[in-house]
Write an enzyme that holds these catalytic residues in place. Sequence first.
Site, PDB file in Angstrom:
ATOM      1  N   ILE A  13      -2.851  23.616  21.933  1.00  0.00           N
ATOM      2  CA  ILE A  13      -2.095  24.657  21.843  1.00  0.00           C
ATOM      3  C   ILE A  13      -1.432  24.653  20.241  1.00  0.00           C
ATOM      4  O   ILE A  13      -0.690  25.467  19.993  1.00  0.00           O
ATOM      5  CB  ILE A  13      -0.939  24.834  22.534  1.00  0.00           C
ATOM      6  CG1 ILE A  13      -0.110  23.486  22.954  1.00  0.00           C
ATOM      7  CG2 ILE A  13      -1.304  25.516  24.056  1.00  0.00           C
ATOM      8  CD1 ILE A  13       0.820  23.054  21.948  1.00  0.00           C
ATOM      9  N   LYS A  15      -0.239  21.362  18.344  1.00  0.00           N
ATOM     10  CA  LYS A  15       0.719  20.565  18.223  1.00  0.00           C
ATOM     11  C   LYS A  15       0.473  19.792  16.815  1.00  0.00           C
ATOM     12  O   LYS A  15       1.413  19.661  15.785  1.00  0.00           O
ATOM     13  CB  LYS A  15       0.891  19.491  19.206  1.00  0.00           C
ATOM     14  CG  LYS A  15       1.589  19.923  20.555  1.00  0.00           C
ATOM     15  CD  LYS A  15       1.898  18.783  21.587  1.00  0.00           C
ATOM     16  CE  LYS A  15       0.577  18.029  21.744  1.00  0.00           C
ATOM     17  NZ  LYS A  15      -0.574  18.401  22.481  1.00  0.00           N
ATOM     18  N   LYS A  32       1.529   9.512  15.527  1.00  0.00           N
ATOM     19  CA  LYS A  32       0.933   9.676  16.978  1.00  0.00           C
ATOM     20  C   LYS A  32       0.843   8.488  17.561  1.00  0.00           C
ATOM     21  O   LYS A  32      -0.133   7.849  17.673  1.00  0.00           O
ATOM     22  CB  LYS A  32      -0.163  10.811  16.780  1.00  0.00           C
ATOM     23  CG  LYS A  32      -0.428  11.027  18.461  1.00  0.00           C
ATOM     24  CD  LYS A  32      -1.439  11.946  18.459  1.00  0.00           C
ATOM     25  CE  LYS A  32      -1.922  12.597  19.740  1.00  0.00           C
ATOM     26  NZ  LYS A  32      -2.329  13.873  19.844  1.00  0.00           N
ATOM     27  N   ALA A 103       0.939  13.435  23.379  1.00  0.00           N
ATOM     28  CA  ALA A 103      -0.493  13.736  24.076  1.00  0.00           C
ATOM     29  C   ALA A 103      -0.246  14.580  24.818  1.00  0.00           C
ATOM     30  O   ALA A 103       0.392  14.682  25.858  1.00  0.00           O
ATOM     31  CB  ALA A 103      -0.865  12.666  24.363  1.00  0.00           C
ATOM     32  N   SER A 186      -4.520  32.332  11.957  1.00  0.00           N
ATOM     33  CA  SER A 186      -5.519  32.519  10.733  1.00  0.00           C
ATOM     34  C   SER A 186      -6.895  31.714  11.157  1.00  0.00           C
ATOM     35  O   SER A 186      -6.780  30.769  11.927  1.00  0.00           O
ATOM     36  CB  SER A 186      -4.786  31.687   9.618  1.00  0.00           C
ATOM     37  OG  SER A 186      -5.698  31.580   8.646  1.00  0.00           O
TER      38      SER A 186
END
Length: 209
Positions: A13, A15, A32, A103, A186
């Site tokens: 989505i 992130k 991460k 995650a 975009s």
Amino acid sequence: MERIFITGIGTGIGKTFISAILAKALEADYWKPVQAGFEDGTDSEWVGNWLKDTGSVVHPEVYRLVKPASPHIAAREEGVTIDVKKICQQIPDINRTLLIEGAGGLLVPLNNSAFVADLIKELGAKVILVSRNYLGSINHSLLTARVCRDMQLPVIGWIFNDQYLDYEEEIVQWSNFPRIASIPYSENINGTFINAQAAAIRKQLKEFL
């Protein structure tokens, strides 16, 4: 050091894309701690490409797992158990804002008992929620908001991206979490676009922090 955890309403989505924009806007470091799947490159590598020639640092993962699956499954296949305490012990020691990307969503399992939401609590981080506009995202967004409330996670607000229908205000109203910004769709995600979006949201973003 302020810790901001970037999570979302599911997988795929935006992130990582939003994290790159936020790192630019805040001149923040990126981390991460759990990467599952890297055949096509890691999220850290992708963000790092857009943070070259800046003061931001991309810190290495604690767990870098081969299989593109739920982290607990990917770890199990490698004979590893993801340890939330170990992640917390390896928080980068910095004097600037640290953006931490999760995650998947909040209830993605890290092991047999801990979920991404549990990691957020252990890290003592504030939360930015990422929602991508698609058919079904109202439900996924409000379920995510409900988990945040139930677990008393300190939510800063929403960042929306992509385009489908105009229902962002309804998600804000029903979740009772504010909208920080909306990033337009975009087909050409490049450095120019990321820099422009970072500049566009910098002032309003800092007002929320």
